[in-house]
Design an enzyme around this catalytic site. Structure first.
Site, short mmCIF file in Angstrom:
data_model
loop_
_atom_site.label_atom_id
_atom_site.label_comp_id
_atom_site.label_asym_id
_atom_site.label_seq_id
_atom_site.Cartn_x
_atom_site.Cartn_y
_atom_site.Cartn_z
N ARG A 80 0.72 -1.23 -0.01
CA ARG A 80 0.03 -0.03 0.15
C ARG A 80 0.91 1.11 -0.23
O ARG A 80 1.78 1.47 0.94
CB ARG A 80 -0.71 0.09 1.41
N TYR A 304 -4.03 1.41 15.60
CA TYR A 304 -2.86 1.75 16.62
C TYR A 304 -3.34 1.21 18.21
O TYR A 304 -2.45 0.77 18.52
CB TYR A 304 -2.17 2.82 16.51
N GLU A 382 -3.40 -0.13 8.19
CA GLU A 382 -2.27 0.11 9.19
C GLU A 382 -2.37 -0.30 10.38
O GLU A 382 -3.37 -0.51 10.96
CB GLU A 382 -1.99 1.90 9.26
C1 BG6 Z 1 -1.11 7.26 10.76
C2 BG6 Z 1 -0.72 7.78 9.50
O1 BG6 Z 1 -1.88 8.10 11.43
O2 BG6 Z 1 -0.05 6.52 11.61
C3 BG6 Z 1 0.86 7.59 9.14
O3 BG6 Z 1 -1.27 7.51 8.54
C4 BG6 Z 1 1.68 7.86 10.31
O4 BG6 Z 1 1.26 8.38 8.18
C5 BG6 Z 1 1.10 6.75 11.47
O5 BG6 Z 1 3.01 7.81 10.08
C6 BG6 Z 1 1.97 6.68 12.57
O6 BG6 Z 1 2.05 7.83 13.29
P1 BG6 Z 1 3.06 8.50 13.96
O7 BG6 Z 1 2.57 9.66 14.41
O8 BG6 Z 1 3.78 7.41 14.93
O9 BG6 Z 1 4.27 8.62 12.82
#
Ligand code: BG6
Length: 482
Positions: A80, A304, A382
Site C-alpha cells: 500500500r 494503533y 495500517e
Molecule cells: C497514521 C498515518 O496516523 O499513523 C501514518 O497514516 C503515520 O502516516 C502513522 O505515520 C504513525 O503515526 P506516527 O505519528 O507514529 O508517525
C-alpha cells in the site's frame, strides 16, 4: 466468541505493508514536482521534531526498485503506497506532469513484476501548496472538483493494473490536526466551524471519487481508511457508558457512518447544530453521499490503539489533549469536553514510548464493531509499533515488534473466526520512514534505513530486521506460524 477450531485466514488473504509518499519518497522538488503543504509546513520553526523534513526521506523515489525487490523476496502480497498529488498536478489543477505519472507507472509495474498487488492511496495528506495559495485548499468547495479531477487522472492511468483504491487516508486525523490541534497544515487551532466544513468537503471528494472510479472500473475495490481508536467506558456507571456513546458518535461514527451509510450520525449533527458549527450542504450532497456509500467495498482501518472514556462533569477538564511527540513515556495530556467525556489513560494496558496503548484485542474489537454496524469487508490498512531501534553488529533484533505484530495478528485471526470479512492486513510500515511529527527516531519498518535525524547523515542502506524474516514466515504459512 469462542471457537474450538480456528478457520484461519482466507486463502487469498493479502498480507501487506504500507507507506505514504511524503514519508518515504524524498525528491521533493524533482521531475516537475512542486511543493505540497507539508513541504512548506515543515519549514516553520518548531513544527516538527528536530525540524525534520521529507526532502530526502528514505529516498524511495530513487530506491524503489531495491525496496520492491526486498518486498518480493519477503513474499509480500500487497504494497500500500500513496501518490503525491503535486507530482501529478504540480499546481493542484491545470497541467498534468507526465514525469510524475511515469514514476508511479514504474512503481506499479515493479510491484506486478513480483506479483505484489498495488494498493493505492489517492490522498495521504500532501495537498499541493498551490491549492492552499489559490483558495485555502480544503476550506473551499472548489477542492472537491480538483480532487476528483486528480483522482480520475489516476484511475484512468492506472486502473488497468490497480484494483484496490483507498481514496482518503485518515480524514479524521488530517482535519483534526489541521484545524483543531494546529499540528498539521494549515496549523489552525480550535477552528471548529471550519473543521466540520472541511470534513464535509473531504466527504464529498471521497464520495464523488468513488462514483467516478466505479463508472470507469465497476470491478475495482474502493474505500477510505479511518484511524479507528475504539473506545471502552471506564466503568458500568450509566454516565460513563453514555459518555462513551457520545464519544463514539463524535469521534468515530461521524466518519465511518458517512463512508458506509452516506449520512452523519443524527445525535452528532444535532449537537453540532446546537453549537452553530454544523457543515453547510449544497443541493444534491446528501444523495451523492448515499449513492457513493452504496458502492463502497470495504472499510479501511488504521488501527494503533484504543482509548478509555469517562464521564466529564460540566466543571471538568476542558482540553483537546496533548500528544507525546518526544518518545518520553508519560508526557501525553488528557483530553476532555465538559459535560460529556474525558479520555484518561487506561491502567490495564501497556503503552509505547509515545504513550499509545498496546491493545491487540482492540483490533478484534474494532473489526467486530465495524462488522456489526456496517456489515462491510475490512482492509486493515495500517497497524504497527513505533519504537527506538538500535543497530547491533549491523543487525536489528526487534523482538518487541515481532511480539506486537504476532499478538495483533492472533486477534485478527479470531476476528476472521468470528465471521468478520478481513481482506488484507498491512503493517505500518515497510521500510523505516519519516514520522510526520516524530522525525526519524520513531521507527516502524521491517527494513531498517540507515539515516539519522539530521537531513544529511546516513548512507540510506537498507537492512532487513528480524521482523522482516519473521513476517516472511507468517506470509508463507498464511498466518498459521506466528
Ligand atoms: C497514521 C498515518 O496516523 O499513523 C501514518 O497514516 C503515520 O502516516 C502513522 O505515520 C504513525 O503515526 P506516527 O505519528 O507514529 O508517525
Amino acid at each position: 466468541m469462542y471457537f474450538k477450531e480456528s478457520t484461519g485466514f482466507p486463502k487469498d488473504f493479502l498480507w501487506g505493508s504500507a507507506s505514504a509518499a511524503y514519508q518515504v519518497e524524498g525528491a521533493w522538488a524533482e521531475d516537475g514536482k512542486k511543493p505540497s503543504v507539508w513541504d512548506k509546513f515543515v519549514r516553520i520553526p518548531g513544527k516538527t521534531f528536530k525540524a525534520t523534513t521529507g526532502d530526502k526521506a528514505v529516498d524511495h523515489y530513487h530506491m524503489y526498485k531495491e525496496d520492491v525487490r526486498l518486498m518480493g523476496e519477503m513474499g509480500l502480497k500487497t504494497y500500500r503506497f500513496s501518490i503525491a498529488w503535486s507530482r501529478i498536478y504540480p499546481d493542484g489543477n491545470g497541467q498534468v506532469n507526465e514525469k510524475g505519472l511515469q514514476f508511479y507507472d514504474d512503481l506499479i509495474n515493479e510491484c506486478l513484476k513480483y506479483n505484489i498487488v498495488p494498493m493505492v492511496t489517492v490522498y495521504h495528506w500532501d495537498l499541493p501548496q498551490a491549492l492552499e495559495d489559490q483558495y485555502h485548499g480544503w476550506e473551499d468547495r472548489r477542492i472537491v472538483d480538483d480532487f476528483v479531477n486528480y483522482a480520475t487522472t489516476l484511475f484512468k492511468r492506472y486502473g488497468d493494473r490497480v484494483k484496490h483504491w483507498i481514496i482518503l487516508n485518515e480524514q479524521n486525523v488530517f482535519t483534526g490536526h489541521g484545524w483543531m490541534l494546529a499540528k498539521h497544515p494549515p496549523g489552525k487551532f480550535k477552528d471548529m466551524k471550519t473543521y466540520y466544513q472541511v470534513n464535509h468537503h473531504a466527504f464529498m471528494a471521497h464520495a464523488k471519487s468513488v462514483l467516478a472510479l466505479k463508472e470507469l472500473y465497476p470491478d475495482a475495490l474502493v474505500g477510505s481508511s479511518f484511524a479507528y481508536g475504539p473506545a471502552y467506558a471506564v466503568s458500568d456507571k450509566p454516565e460513563d457508558q453514555m459518555a462513551c456513546v457520545d464519544y463514539e458518535d463524535l469521534k468515530s461514527y461521524y466518519w465511518m457512518d458517512v463512508y458506509a451509510y452516506g449520512r452523519y450520525p443524527r445525535s452528532a449533527m444535532k449537537y453540532l447544530e446546537s453549537l452553530g458549527v454544523a457543515p453547510h450542504f449544497e443541493e444534491g450532497d446528501a444523495e451523492i453521499l448515499k449513492e457513493a456509500a452504496s458502492k463502497v467495498d470495504f472499510m479501511g482501518v488504521n488501527y494503533y490503539k484504543t482509548c478509555s472514556i469517562e464521564y466529564n462533569p460540566l466543571d471538568g477538564i476542558d482540553s483537546l489533549g496533548g500528544e507525546n511527540n518526544t518518545g518520553k513515556k508519560g508526557t501525553a495530556e488528557m483530553e476532555g469536553v465538559p459535560g460529556m467525556y474525558k479520555v484518561p489513560a487506561n491502567k490495564n494496558l501497556p503503552t509505547t514510548d509515545w504513550d499509545w496503548t498496546i491493545d491487540p484485542m482492540g483490533l478484534r474489537f474494532a473489526c467486530r464493531k465495524i462488522t456489526s454496524r456496517y456489515d462491510l469487508p475490512i482492509v486493515i490498512s495500517e497497524n504497527g509499533l513505533g519504537a527506538f531501534d538500535k543497530l547491533e553488529d549491523g543487525k536489528i533484533h526487534d523482538s518487541y515488534r515481532i511480539e506486537y505484530l504476532r499478538n495483533h495478528i492472533e486477534e485478527l485471526k479470531k476476528a476472521c473466526d468470528d465471521g468478520c470479512r478481513i481482506l488484507a492486513y498491512c503493517t505500518w510500515s515497510y521500510t523505516d520512514l519519516l514520522s510526520w511529527l516524530n522525525g526519524y527516531q520513531k521507527r516502524y519498518g521491517f527494513v531498517y534505513v540507515d539515516r539519522d535525524e539530521d537531513e544529511n547523515s546516513g548512507t540510506l542502506k537498507r537492512i532487513p530486521k528480524d521482523s522482516y524474516y519473521w513476517y516472511k514466515k507468517v506470509i508463507e504459512t498464511n498466518g498459521e506460524e506466528l
